[in-house]
Design an enzyme around this catalytic site. Sequence first.
Site, short mmCIF file in Angstrom:
data_model
loop_
_atom_site.label_atom_id
_atom_site.label_comp_id
_atom_site.label_asym_id
_atom_site.label_seq_id
_atom_site.Cartn_x
_atom_site.Cartn_y
_atom_site.Cartn_z
N PHE A 23 0.82 -1.22 0.00
CA PHE A 23 0.00 0.00 0.00
C PHE A 23 0.85 1.27 0.00
CE2 PHE A 23 -1.78 2.74 3.60
CZ PHE A 23 -2.31 3.69 2.74
N ASP A 43 9.91 -6.87 -4.11
CA ASP A 43 8.73 -7.36 -3.40
C ASP A 43 8.58 -8.86 -3.66
OD1 ASP A 43 6.10 -5.39 -2.35
OD2 ASP A 43 5.90 -7.58 -2.32
N ASN A 44 8.12 -9.58 -2.65
CA ASN A 44 7.88 -11.02 -2.86
C ASN A 44 6.38 -11.31 -3.00
OD1 ASN A 44 7.00 -10.65 -0.27
ND2 ASN A 44 8.14 -12.34 0.62
N ASP A 64 12.86 -11.79 -2.02
CA ASP A 64 12.62 -11.73 -0.58
C ASP A 64 13.67 -10.82 0.06
OD1 ASP A 64 12.50 -12.37 2.21
OD2 ASP A 64 11.57 -14.29 1.71
N ALA A 120 10.74 2.09 7.60
CA ALA A 120 9.37 2.21 8.08
C ALA A 120 9.21 1.43 9.38
CB ALA A 120 8.40 1.70 7.03
N TYR A 151 5.02 -8.71 15.33
CA TYR A 151 5.19 -7.45 14.60
C TYR A 151 5.91 -6.42 15.47
CZ TYR A 151 3.80 -3.44 11.69
OH TYR A 151 3.80 -2.33 10.88
N LYS A 155 9.77 -5.16 14.83
CA LYS A 155 10.03 -3.77 14.47
C LYS A 155 10.95 -3.09 15.49
CE LYS A 155 7.61 -2.99 10.65
NZ LYS A 155 8.21 -2.40 9.43
#
Length: 335
Positions: A23, A43-44, A64, A120, A151, A155
């Site tokens: 996105f 991108d995978n 990957d 990010a 997650y 991160k």
Amino acid sequence: MGAGFGRMVHVMAEVLIAGGAGFIGANLARRLVAAGHSVTVLDNFWSGRRANMAGMDVRLIEGDVREPIAGRYDWVFNLACPASPPRYQRDPVFTLTTSIDGMRQVLALARRCGARVVHASTSEIYGDPLMHPQTETYWGHVNPLGPRSCYDEGKRVAETLAMEARRAWGVDVRVARIFNTYGPFMDPADGRVVSNFIMQALHGEALTLYGEGRQTRGFQFVDDLLAGFMAYVAKPRAEVDAFFAAKGMALPVLNLGNPEEITVRELADEVLRLVPSGGGIVSRPLPKDDPHRRRPDIAWARDCLGWEPRVHLREGLSRTVAYFREGPAAGYMNA
Ligand code: UDP
């Protein structure tokens, strides 16, 4: 950009977007291409979508991010990781290793070729925060053994890796902690609240409100995030380093999000105003560890970048509704 177009001086950058078919990546790629940069997408397609690549004037590497990355770049944006809770919980080990091993590979690439990295990160760094609003100096309140930890902790480790790469190798890495963001090129099926509510309303179904909908978020339109990214990546290193040294930070870290805090129920009401579906609202159980409150403190981003969000929720939502109605097949371009 060709020569001879007036007096505009334009420096074209070689840019890699890891996760560029997702996105935010799909929006960023278009913005960078429109600004005259040369863009490669890695991108995978685990959560990125081929449909997002339609009409994109970029080089695509299907691969990957956890594997070594070839090539030379001026800027690398590391956006490679599923970010919607139901998606990132589907394969937690994949999510965790994508954050950690992906960051290692991005940093190794930057070390080798001298690229500047914008990573990010996420408001999830703060977990279910006990400090409100969240400043960059807040350490967070994260459950290391919960459904969101694959997650959150991934991160958090990625930020630690960034700090150590900066310290040991001098890599110019800058972290953006992104708060809830929405807009065109979202995956309508990824389970996040904005896409769920809009798709449900467009199909005349009831909006699924988790819990009583009293939990809060600030919703940032993707164009505002892109403006922050562009200002962040373009800022000279000496200025970035001086700004964060003065704050006593071992790593440049900025919150990028919309501080206009609303409840999820208010978001549902707003979507129903834009798309009166007749389906109303239905209650669903609140997922475990769902953060109660979330609002970015953006004072640093304002001071460092002269940035703040400009797009109001109603305007951003109506542009997102238009995208979901028409889709990229209808030739939608992010204006
Ligand atoms: N949510 C909801 N209905 C949905 C999807 C999400 O009420 O269909 C709630 C969710 O429980 C959370 C908020 O909306 O409190 C934002 O969820 P999202 O998955 O978009 O992102 P999060 O901020 O939790 O990472």
